[in-house]
Design an enzyme around this catalytic site. Structure first.
Site, PDB file in Angstrom:
ATOM      1  N   ASP A  67       0.816  -1.221   0.000  1.00 58.96           N
ATOM      2  CA  ASP A  67       0.000   0.000   0.000  1.00 58.96           C
ATOM      3  C   ASP A  67       0.846   1.266   0.000  1.00 58.96           C
ATOM      4  O   ASP A  67       2.060   1.223   0.193  1.00 58.96           O
ATOM      5  CB  ASP A  67      -0.964  -0.007   1.196  1.00 58.96           C
ATOM      6  CG  ASP A  67      -0.275  -0.399   2.509  1.00 58.96           C
ATOM      7  OD1 ASP A  67       0.966  -0.340   2.581  1.00 58.96           O
ATOM      8  OD2 ASP A  67      -0.979  -0.766   3.457  1.00 58.96           O
ATOM      9  N   ASN A 136      -7.613  -2.800  14.353  1.00 56.94           N
ATOM     10  CA  ASN A 136      -8.985  -3.153  13.982  1.00 56.94           C
ATOM     11  C   ASN A 136      -9.029  -4.359  13.030  1.00 56.94           C
ATOM     12  O   ASN A 136     -10.064  -4.667  12.471  1.00 56.94           O
ATOM     13  CB  ASN A 136      -9.689  -1.949  13.341  1.00 56.94           C
ATOM     14  CG  ASN A 136      -9.001  -1.474  12.065  1.00 56.94           C
ATOM     15  OD1 ASN A 136      -8.053  -2.097  11.598  1.00 56.94           O
ATOM     16  ND2 ASN A 136      -9.494  -0.378  11.508  1.00 56.94           N
ATOM     17  N   HIS A 138      -7.213  -4.694  10.206  1.00 56.57           N
ATOM     18  CA  HIS A 138      -6.946  -4.438   8.786  1.00 56.57           C
ATOM     19  C   HIS A 138      -5.633  -5.081   8.360  1.00 56.57           C
ATOM     20  O   HIS A 138      -4.721  -5.251   9.151  1.00 56.57           O
ATOM     21  CB  HIS A 138      -7.007  -2.944   8.437  1.00 56.57           C
ATOM     22  CG  HIS A 138      -5.871  -2.089   8.873  1.00 56.57           C
ATOM     23  ND1 HIS A 138      -6.040  -0.884   9.516  1.00 56.57           N
ATOM     24  CD2 HIS A 138      -4.532  -2.224   8.731  1.00 56.57           C
ATOM     25  CE1 HIS A 138      -4.869  -0.332   9.742  1.00 56.57           C
ATOM     26  NE2 HIS A 138      -3.927  -1.120   9.289  1.00 56.57           N
ATOM     27  N   GLU A 143      -9.659  -2.038   5.314  1.00 54.39           N
ATOM     28  CA  GLU A 143     -10.295  -1.707   6.585  1.00 54.39           C
ATOM     29  C   GLU A 143     -11.574  -2.523   6.787  1.00 54.39           C
ATOM     30  O   GLU A 143     -12.224  -2.906   5.794  1.00 54.39           O
ATOM     31  CB  GLU A 143     -10.661  -0.217   6.592  1.00 54.39           C
ATOM     32  CG  GLU A 143      -9.479   0.733   6.504  1.00 54.39           C
ATOM     33  CD  GLU A 143      -8.824   0.988   7.857  1.00 54.39           C
ATOM     34  OE1 GLU A 143      -8.806   0.073   8.707  1.00 54.39           O
ATOM     35  OE2 GLU A 143      -8.320   2.104   8.060  1.00 54.39           O
TER      36      GLU A 143
HETATM   37  C1  GLP Z   1      -0.530   0.443   8.651  1.00 60.62           C
HETATM   38  C2  GLP Z   1      -0.197  -0.402   7.408  1.00 60.62           C
HETATM   39  C3  GLP Z   1      -0.395  -1.875   7.654  1.00 60.62           C
HETATM   40  C4  GLP Z   1       0.223  -2.252   8.976  1.00 60.62           C
HETATM   41  C5  GLP Z   1      -0.509  -1.550  10.095  1.00 60.62           C
HETATM   42  C6  GLP Z   1       0.056  -1.877  11.482  1.00 60.62           C
HETATM   43  O1  GLP Z   1      -1.749   1.065   8.656  1.00 60.62           O
HETATM   44  N1  GLP Z   1      -0.910  -0.034   6.240  1.00 60.62           N
HETATM   45  O2  GLP Z   1       0.174  -2.607   6.581  1.00 60.62           O
HETATM   46  O3  GLP Z   1       0.148  -3.633   9.163  1.00 60.62           O
HETATM   47  O4  GLP Z   1      -0.467  -0.168   9.907  1.00 60.62           O
HETATM   48  O5  GLP Z   1       1.171  -1.102  11.749  1.00 60.62           O
HETATM   49  P1  GLP Z   1       2.170  -1.363  12.940  1.00 60.62           P
HETATM   50  O6  GLP Z   1       3.010  -2.509  12.535  1.00 60.62           O
HETATM   51  O7  GLP Z   1       2.973  -0.091  13.055  1.00 60.62           O
HETATM   52  O8  GLP Z   1       1.348  -1.653  14.138  1.00 60.62           O
END
Ligand code: GLP
Length: 247
Positions: A67, A136, A138, A143
């Protein structure tokens, strides 16, 4: 889904780097699906160490990121393009042409998304997809919603996601409200999927993921439809899940 509870994030990064190293030894031009967020950073550090030790050659490896924030130029310090340069690409011998990260500023979003998927197909599909997980549920930026999208698409971020990611920006107003993300089918097409979660703040979602069925309220639950998924959590993220532990 096979749940592995490892002692800490260092242990997880070794286990995950072992898989990636073995894959690249077996298939030097392997296609890796890569994720951003703080969770995979120790894995990237371990891959850099192994590259510097002469154990992993990335010269033929191809990568596709999940992404990118919509509206951010790739030179923006919080773009996922910059994230990947900082945490992995600038430290290894990957070829620039083999790196694919969605553009945050495509002229025609729909056409761009179809082309991103076509490029993945031409590469032969993703061999190994790394995933983090949002609080959440995702994955990528898919989402929770009434309907999930199969393909790469533009998505509006949930307020909780914007809040969670505000820590990287000077203020919450700076956080983009939309992103381009691979869709659920794109992710589920990977031959092997590794979902990582670390820290106490991921314990609730990991518990829900393991103990609920398949629901669009938890996009990660769709990984239950795939027969080659490894979930790697540390003791904190796995603290509400009792059984199935290994290592
Ligand atoms: C972001 C990314 C995800 C990631 C998530 C969790 O929103 N788009 O790919 O898995 O956050 O992030 P973190 O690893 O910092 O908790």
């Amino acid at each position: 889904m096979k749940l592995n509870i490892a002692q800490n994030e260092q242990k997880i990064s070794q286990l995950v780097a072992d898989e990636i190293e073995n894959l690249i030894k077996r298939k030097p031009d392997a296609v890796l699906g890569l994720a951003t967020g703080s969770t995979p950073i120790p894995v990237y550090q371990e891959l850099i160490r192994r590259h510097q030790a002469g154990r992993i050659d990335f010269s033929q490896v191809r990568t596709f990121n999940l992404d990118e924030y919509y509206g951010l130029d790739r030179s923006h310090d919080q773009s996922y393009y910059q994230f990947m340069q900082t945490h992995l690409f600038s430290h290894i011998n990957i070829q620039e042409d083999n790196i694919h990260i969605p553009s945050g500023q495509p002229a025609d979003v729909e056409a761009y998304c179809r082309e991103y998927e076509a490029e993945m197909e031409r590469a032969g599909g993703v061999d190994l997809q790394l995933l983090g997980i949002g609080h959440n549920g995702h994955i990528g930026f898919n989402e929770p919603a009434k309907e999930l999208h199969p393909g790469t698409h533009l998505v509006r971020l949930k307020p909780t996601t914007i809040e969670a990611n505000a820590r990287f920006f000077t203020s919450i107003e700076q956080v983009p409200t939309q992103a381009i993300t691979m869709g659920m089918q794109n992710i589920l097409k990977a031959k092997r999927i590794l979902l990582l979660a670390t820290g106490r703040d991921k314990a609730e979602i990991i518990h829900k993921l393991i103990h609920t069925g398949i629901t669009t309220d938890i996009p990660a639950s769709f990984l239950k439809l795939h027969d080659n998924v490894g979930i790697f959590v540390d003791e904190e993220a796995g603290s509400l899940v009792a059984s199935c532990a290994t290592s």
